[in-house]
Write an enzyme that holds these catalytic residues in place. Sequence first.
Site, PDB file in Angstrom:
ATOM      1  N   TYR A 169      -1.816  -9.981 -10.529  1.00 44.83           N
ATOM      2  CA  TYR A 169      -2.967  -9.721  -9.667  1.00 44.83           C
ATOM      3  C   TYR A 169      -3.599 -11.040  -9.196  1.00 44.83           C
ATOM      4  CZ  TYR A 169      -7.257  -7.159  -8.357  1.00 44.83           C
ATOM      5  OH  TYR A 169      -8.314  -6.589  -7.687  1.00 44.83           O
ATOM      6  N   HIS A 170      -4.048 -11.095  -7.929  1.00 44.44           N
ATOM      7  CA  HIS A 170      -4.684 -12.287  -7.353  1.00 44.44           C
ATOM      8  C   HIS A 170      -3.752 -13.491  -7.302  1.00 44.44           C
ATOM      9  CE1 HIS A 170      -9.078 -10.826  -8.166  1.00 44.44           C
ATOM     10  NE2 HIS A 170      -8.676 -10.519  -6.942  1.00 44.44           N
TER      11      HIS A 170
END
Length: 213
Positions: free
Chosen positions: A69-70
């Site tokens: 994620y990210h």
Amino acid sequence: MPGSRRHGWVQKGTRYPESSILPDDTVLISGGSEDYRGRSDSDILQARIYHPDTNTFQRVADPLVGRNYHSGSVLLPDGRVMFFGGDPLFGDKANTKPGTSEKRISIYTPPYLYQGERPALGGGPKTVERGGAATFATKDAASIRTARLIRPSATTHVTDVDQRSIALDLKKTKDGVTVTVPRNRNLVHSGWYMLFVVDDKGRPSKAQWGRVP
């Protein structure tokens, strides 16, 4: 997507993969995880290059850092790719410890940069209209096969909605190449681009920056 085998390696169902279009019109795909935000230590330490002409994946050097994620990736003007980020939900396989944001940056060197001397482009115009042409000096004109405009990366949440690669018409002379930008405004958005040429061995030049007004 269930795991499957292709070319002798396990192809996993993947969340958050980072992908970057390369100057030779292939796509480098790396990282991601099998579960939400890398939960249960599910980061995928695999990388592959997608070949659209044959619809196949080629396994390449695997990443050493998990990305989920990210995370994101950026094609650099020298043809390498930068990977960054990752925000795991947990920090252990049992999901009992909080995760920490990944602050390391990785630089990947694609196989085409291990193939010897690359073609080189001399300086040309910094602005080219849609439908316009631009000439660049090069001693490698005879071996150059393709030219492309690639939009600079703008990545967030592993997604780069601005990423695009545009094939250009190419004419060659003894000591230069002339490229023509398509007229289609829907294809060629205004803004800055990296111009790459690729030779008959698949080796890209370093990019020349230019703007379409």
